[in-house]
Design a protein around this motif. Structure first.
Motif, PDB file in Angstrom:
ATOM      1  N   ILE A 109       0.842  -1.203   0.000  1.00 36.46           N
ATOM      2  CA  ILE A 109       0.000   0.000   0.000  1.00 36.46           C
ATOM      3  C   ILE A 109       0.874   1.249   0.000  1.00 36.46           C
ATOM      4  O   ILE A 109       0.620   2.212  -0.737  1.00 36.46           O
ATOM      5  N   ARG A 110       1.932   1.233   0.829  1.00 38.28           N
ATOM      6  CA  ARG A 110       2.828   2.386   0.893  1.00 38.28           C
ATOM      7  C   ARG A 110       3.495   2.619  -0.461  1.00 38.28           C
ATOM      8  O   ARG A 110       3.575   3.747  -0.941  1.00 38.28           O
ATOM      9  N   LYS A 111       3.948   1.525  -1.104  1.00 39.46           N
ATOM     10  CA  LYS A 111       4.584   1.657  -2.415  1.00 39.46           C
ATOM     11  C   LYS A 111       3.598   2.200  -3.439  1.00 39.46           C
ATOM     12  O   LYS A 111       3.948   3.071  -4.257  1.00 39.46           O
ATOM     13  N   GLU A 112       2.366   1.706  -3.397  1.00 33.18           N
ATOM     14  CA  GLU A 112       1.344   2.202  -4.333  1.00 33.18           C
ATOM     15  C   GLU A 112       1.089   3.692  -4.109  1.00 33.18           C
ATOM     16  O   GLU A 112       0.997   4.468  -5.068  1.00 33.18           O
ATOM     17  N   ARG A 113       0.988   4.080  -2.837  1.00 36.07           N
ATOM     18  CA  ARG A 113       0.744   5.504  -2.543  1.00 36.07           C
ATOM     19  C   ARG A 113       1.938   6.367  -2.940  1.00 36.07           C
ATOM     20  O   ARG A 113       1.767   7.460  -3.457  1.00 36.07           O
ATOM     21  N   ILE A 114       3.148   5.847  -2.689  1.00 42.72           N
ATOM     22  CA  ILE A 114       4.346   6.598  -3.089  1.00 42.72           C
ATOM     23  C   ILE A 114       4.399   6.722  -4.610  1.00 42.72           C
ATOM     24  O   ILE A 114       4.675   7.808  -5.148  1.00 42.72           O
ATOM     25  N   ASP A 115       4.110   5.611  -5.297  1.00 43.10           N
ATOM     26  CA  ASP A 115       4.104   5.645  -6.763  1.00 43.10           C
ATOM     27  C   ASP A 115       3.052   6.618  -7.279  1.00 43.10           C
ATOM     28  O   ASP A 115       3.305   7.391  -8.226  1.00 43.10           O
ATOM     29  N   ALA A 116       1.875   6.605  -6.642  1.00 39.90           N
ATOM     30  CA  ALA A 116       0.808   7.526  -7.048  1.00 39.90           C
ATOM     31  C   ALA A 116       1.229   8.973  -6.782  1.00 39.90           C
ATOM     32  O   ALA A 116       1.007   9.858  -7.616  1.00 39.90           O
ATOM     33  N   ALA A 117       1.853   9.202  -5.612  1.00 42.16           N
ATOM     34  CA  ALA A 117       2.298  10.558  -5.287  1.00 42.16           C
ATOM     35  C   ALA A 117       3.396  11.005  -6.242  1.00 42.16           C
ATOM     36  O   ALA A 117       3.400  12.168  -6.698  1.00 42.16           O
ATOM     37  N   VAL A 118       4.328  10.086  -6.580  1.00 43.88           N
ATOM     38  CA  VAL A 118       5.399  10.422  -7.534  1.00 43.88           C
ATOM     39  C   VAL A 118       4.797  10.721  -8.901  1.00 43.88           C
ATOM     40  O   VAL A 118       5.183  11.698  -9.575  1.00 43.88           O
ATOM     41  N   ALA A 119       3.853   9.891  -9.321  1.00 44.61           N
ATOM     42  CA  ALA A 119       3.202  10.117 -10.622  1.00 44.61           C
ATOM     43  C   ALA A 119       2.465  11.445 -10.622  1.00 44.61           C
ATOM     44  O   ALA A 119       2.537  12.216 -11.601  1.00 44.61           O
ATOM     45  N   ALA A 123       3.328  14.573 -12.869  1.00 43.17           N
ATOM     46  CA  ALA A 123       2.302  15.197 -13.712  1.00 43.17           C
ATOM     47  C   ALA A 123       2.227  16.687 -13.435  1.00 43.17           C
ATOM     48  O   ALA A 123       2.128  17.511 -14.370  1.00 43.17           O
ATOM     49  N   LYS A 124       2.295  17.061 -12.155  1.00 44.24           N
ATOM     50  CA  LYS A 124       2.260  18.482 -11.806  1.00 44.24           C
ATOM     51  C   LYS A 124       3.506  19.193 -12.331  1.00 44.24           C
ATOM     52  O   LYS A 124       3.424  20.319 -12.834  1.00 44.24           O
ATOM     53  N   VAL A 125       4.670  18.518 -12.237  1.00 46.83           N
ATOM     54  CA  VAL A 125       5.912  19.110 -12.752  1.00 46.83           C
ATOM     55  C   VAL A 125       5.809  19.283 -14.261  1.00 46.83           C
ATOM     56  O   VAL A 125       6.173  20.334 -14.811  1.00 46.83           O
ATOM     57  N   ALA A 126       5.302  18.241 -14.926  1.00 46.72           N
ATOM     58  CA  ALA A 126       5.138  18.334 -16.385  1.00 46.72           C
ATOM     59  C   ALA A 126       4.154  19.429 -16.738  1.00 46.72           C
ATOM     60  O   ALA A 126       4.378  20.211 -17.684  1.00 46.72           O
ATOM     61  N   SER A 127       3.065  19.515 -15.986  1.00 50.35           N
ATOM     62  CA  SER A 127       2.063  20.561 -16.233  1.00 50.35           C
ATOM     63  C   SER A 127       2.671  21.934 -15.988  1.00 50.35           C
ATOM     64  O   SER A 127       2.464  22.873 -16.782  1.00 50.35           O
TER      65      SER A 127
END
Length: 165
Positions: A109-119, A123-127
């Motif tokens: 769950i932590r890895k999924e949340r970290i991956d989601a937060a990184v993504a 996305a925000k950085v790209a935007s």
């Protein structure tokens, strides 16, 4: 009855031998003492020794049964302790398995949340980069237009009428 017969025989023998002055004088005292001793031993046996030996035997039987009972209870308690230790070991293994599973799930769950937060951050950085690039292009276009306008004004002021033609 036989004791009295023995007693009377000893008395008659003692009366028949009236010998005085020897090392042992056998008279009526010796058989009386022998009879008293036998009677005393018989009375002691009936009054004291039989109840005492019965009490000792009863106590011995009681102690023996208590020891046997204690051994049986000890064996039962050792079996119960072994059973509880096995159950405790099983419960510990089950708990360790549950903890390992929970930790694996938590890590997932932590890895999924970290991956989601990184993504999301990417996305925000790209935007933000896209917006910065757009603003940069807009600013560059605006500045180019303004530079052209300013350079035209400077040229007009410097060169005056030559530029207007």
């Amino acid at each position: 009855m036989t004791i009295w017969n023995l007693f009377s025989t000893v008395l008659m023998a003692a009366e028949a031998v009236e010998h005085k002055g020897g090392l042992f004088d056998i008279n009526a005292t010796l058989p009386i003492m022998a009879v008293q001793f036998i009677v005393f031993v018989a009375l002691l046996n009936v009054i004291f020794f039989k109840p005492l030996t019965k009490a000792i035997d009863d106590r011995d039987d009681y102690v023996r049964t208590q020891i046997i009972g204690a051994k049986e209870r000890l064996e039962k308690s050792e079996l119960v302790v072994k059973q509880y230790e096995q159950e405790l070991a099983t419960a510990r293994k089950a708990t360790q398995n549950i903890l390992a599973t929970a930790q694996a799930d938590a890590n997932k769950i932590r890895k999924e949340r970290i991956d989601a937060a990184v993504a999301e951050a990417q996305a925000k950085v790209a935007s933000a980069k896209a917006e910065i690039d757009k603003q940069k292009q807009d600013a560059t276009a605006s500045l180019d237009a303004e530079v052209e306008s300013l350079s035209r004004q400077v040229l007009e002021k410097l060169l005056g009428n030559l530029v207007r033609s």
